[in-house]
Scaffold this active site. Structure first.
Site, PDB file in Angstrom:
ATOM      1  N   THR B 147      94.938  73.080  17.199  1.00  0.00           N
ATOM      2  CA  THR B 147      94.453  73.801  18.398  1.00  0.00           C
ATOM      3  C   THR B 147      93.991  72.751  19.418  1.00  0.00           C
ATOM      4  O   THR B 147      94.803  72.227  20.162  1.00  0.00           O
ATOM      5  CB  THR B 147      93.313  74.788  18.056  1.00  0.00           C
ATOM      6  OG1 THR B 147      92.294  74.107  17.342  1.00  0.00           O
ATOM      7  CG2 THR B 147      93.844  75.949  17.243  1.00  0.00           C
ATOM      8  N   LYS B 169      93.499  71.181  10.047  1.00  0.00           N
ATOM      9  CA  LYS B 169      93.305  71.202  11.491  1.00  0.00           C
ATOM     10  C   LYS B 169      91.839  71.482  11.755  1.00  0.00           C
ATOM     11  O   LYS B 169      91.138  72.065  10.910  1.00  0.00           O
ATOM     12  CB  LYS B 169      94.185  72.246  12.166  1.00  0.00           C
ATOM     13  CG  LYS B 169      93.928  73.688  11.794  1.00  0.00           C
ATOM     14  CD  LYS B 169      92.757  74.358  12.459  1.00  0.00           C
ATOM     15  CE  LYS B 169      92.801  74.168  13.960  1.00  0.00           C
ATOM     16  NZ  LYS B 169      91.572  74.826  14.550  1.00  0.00           N
ATOM     17  N   THR B 180      86.820  73.693   5.654  1.00  0.00           N
ATOM     18  CA  THR B 180      86.998  73.497   7.089  1.00  0.00           C
ATOM     19  C   THR B 180      87.763  74.647   7.690  1.00  0.00           C
ATOM     20  O   THR B 180      88.093  75.611   7.002  1.00  0.00           O
ATOM     21  CB  THR B 180      87.752  72.204   7.387  1.00  0.00           C
ATOM     22  OG1 THR B 180      87.735  72.007   8.797  1.00  0.00           O
ATOM     23  CG2 THR B 180      89.188  72.294   6.922  1.00  0.00           C
ATOM     24  N   GLU B 259      86.196  67.339  18.861  1.00  0.00           N
ATOM     25  CA  GLU B 259      86.362  67.622  20.286  1.00  0.00           C
ATOM     26  C   GLU B 259      85.532  66.655  21.124  1.00  0.00           C
ATOM     27  O   GLU B 259      84.309  66.645  21.051  1.00  0.00           O
ATOM     28  CB  GLU B 259      85.973  69.073  20.588  1.00  0.00           C
ATOM     29  CG  GLU B 259      87.042  70.049  20.115  1.00  0.00           C
ATOM     30  CD  GLU B 259      86.652  71.504  20.266  1.00  0.00           C
ATOM     31  OE1 GLU B 259      87.536  72.353  20.091  1.00  0.00           O
ATOM     32  OE2 GLU B 259      85.484  71.787  20.546  1.00  0.00           O
TER      33      GLU B 259
END
Lengths: 390, 390
Positions: B147, B169, B180, B259
């Site tokens: 993503t 991911k 996760t 991120e």
């Protein structure tokens, strides 16, 4: 015309050179007569030296205090035995400067964690502040306790001829667990220490303990109330209501001035199995970086709100949850009994892009409820905290 | 030369138009023979529809699975009864496309929370993926589950002739509580479902449950392991060690691609009253926005680390705590037995400005220890999450 200051209190704020930028950094609050006192402190397991000093002092004499000495720019936290000695010396310096008896002044510190207090500057600052004490010094005092705050936080209330004044500071490391970073309330009400303590705890739950900026509970959180009795006795319930109202006012001012905040957000959770569970869920939403960045970006990414409720630990039945958002442009239900509703993306975005947003989560289980106030997470928060000490 | 893929597994990844940017978004993993399976799922109280579907499926048949179908771009979470039907339809679409028996395929979804799955695109994507299944399709599959990830996360291990391959991911909403966001491990080992489940839980604790990017526990966290037995039996302890090592590798890859992350940070807490307490303290440090922004800014504001330990809820004696920081330029002790030490500010800053930082907190109480991996909090995190859906 400003609100009247509680009788018998004087204030001062001066620049003592503790802050690198030369701004005011030492505040002094003095009562002309002995005060009954109550305070709530951080539950952080590394309480700052002034917190440790004050806890002992209030246990020893909850009825004979004369004032408070406060510095910003250095938190005197994680400073070991030397820090404890510094806190005691700061109290003694304030008592000497203002001509008060020993063990009559509470100390508070806020700023960088780790460094020792610059004691020579503290002593000189307290002497200068003592020389400037005046009833209208409250604004200068409120400015001297600011750190990353962009404006002072003060509030006045009156009830049955009694006056209350409060000041607070705090813009980051705000997730109070007993009280906010620093707040002091003074009143000329006559109220016994035990009653004052009980009413203060009640007020704290509905004010400073209901806000969060970043989920970080400070080492220095202190909320102090000094009651000097100059205006005579007060009805305890009516006093408590005014005290709670004043504390909630200061708490909301802290959120509105949150580090980098661009929005004021109210998270209301109802229908929980208990008020504690509701608070747990509301705080998880208020502390979620994903929720806070979505508010900042004005992106109506509402799924993150339920995700945060879901990991909060609060009892939840996914098939019973409702979700509403509300703001300037209107009110919108997004989820009913766990089912997502068709909704106007345009209206949802308009609500999220506003400056004042209310989120309501109905859990549909029982009558537990809580309201928490928070702000968004912006680029400016990262700027401020990436280089706080420089 | 790449590592050998476990025998009997084929993979594919295709672009089905679920993501607005046209990137790959449907992955398919198929085993030529039935697999024993185990999985751990999110503890979020709003589990996504595919999590609910998979829980039922694994309870029903932990020994007869044939593969997994995974989409990115839409999480199928907070989607109510319709979302559950979509998850079942997605599994059936995958089984039909790959010529597998009913109830033999696990489904996983990741992306925006709230919207329904675009089922026509999902079905077409699965058909296209089935046509491309190949042993060397693992890289395409790993890319199709991304993503906000900037790169695929894959890992290979071999032990006693047995092969393991895993892909994962996740870059935000990462604070796994069981697993996760999405990870799938395939192996040609022969190992019974109960043993596989036990070894998977053991591996999870030391890998995915030891990382945090933002403290947000996803609605979709799933870690699946499929063992098809093609390479024969394996020593369970040696298999568990390889599985743990592979999972920790994937978990660290997730943190390194957090991120907006610019730094990789290891928080080690030791001397706690229990491993759980040590983990509690380490996670509080790892999740503190103030600690994470200080790392981002390269500002050695170490007091924030102890403040976070202090509010973590872990048992602490402030007079016993030690603190070290370590990085490229060296190692530095900042606190000993609760007393701050004189230290080189230059060295501390150089360590904080590095890309790989290790923090060690010694609580001095008992033998409890935990290590947590995290990243810093940067402007880019705010950028990414302020406009995730747009």
């Amino acid at each position: 015309m400003t609100d009247p200051v509680p009788r018998g209190f004087r204030f001062a704020g001066v620049a003592a050179g503790i802050k690198k930028n030369g701004a005011a950094d030492v505040a002094l609050v003095v009562s002309d007569r002995p005060c009954n006192a109550a305070a709530v402190f951080t539950r952080n397991a590394f309480p700052a030296a002034p917190v440790q000093y004050d806890r002992d002092l209030l246990a020893e004499r909850p009825a004979g205090l004369r004032g408070a000495a406060i510095n910003s720019g250095c938190a005197n936290a994680c400073t070991g035995e030397g820090g404890l000695a510094d806190a005691a010396a700061m109290a003694a310096d304030a008592e000497a400067a203002a001509g008060l008896p020993p063990r009559s002044v509470v100390v508070m510190s806020t700023g960088v964690i780790g460094p020792r207090l610059p004691m020579a500057k503290i002593a000189a600052g307290l002497a200068a502040a003592a020389a400037q004490l005046a009833p209208d010094g409250w604004d200068a005092a409120a400015r001297a306790i600011m750190t990353t705050d962009t404006r002072p936080k003060t509030a006045f209330r009156q009830v049955d001829g009694i006056r209350l004044f409060g000041m607070a500071k705090g813009a980051g490391m705000i997730h109070p667990n007993m009280a906010t970073m620093l707040a002091a309330v003074v009143t000329d009400a006559e109220i016994a220490p035990a009653a004052l303590d009980a009413r203060l705890r009640q007020a704290t739950a509905a004010s400073f303990n209901s806000i969060s900026i970043d989920g970080d509970t400070s080492t220095n959180d202190t909320l102090l109330v000094l009651a000097n009795g100059a205006a005579g006795p007060v009805d305890a319930d009516r006093f408590a209501a005014a005290l709670t109202d004043l504390c909630a006012d200061l708490a909301r001012q802290i959120v509105r001035d949150g580090e980098g905040a661009t929005k004021f957000i109210t998270i209301a959770v109802q229908g929980a199995t208990s008020d504690d569970d509701a608070r747990r869920a509301a705080k998880a939403v208020a502390n979620s970086p994903l929720v806070k960045t979505a508010f900042y970006g004005g992106d109506a990414n509402w799924g993150r709100i339920l995700a945060a409720v879901g990991y909060s630990g609060a009892a939840v039945d996914p098939g019973r949850a409702d979700l509403w958002i509300e703001g300037q442009p209107g009110r919108l239900q997004l989820v009913a009994a766990g089912q997502p509703l068709a909704y106007s993306e345009e209206l949802a975005t308009a609500i999220f892009q506003g400056a004042d947003i209310r989120v309501t989560v109905e859990l549909g289980l029982a009558a537990g409820r809580a309201t928490v106030w928070t702000c968004d997470l912006s680029h400016a928060y990262v700027d401020i905290n990436g280089s706080y000490r420089t």
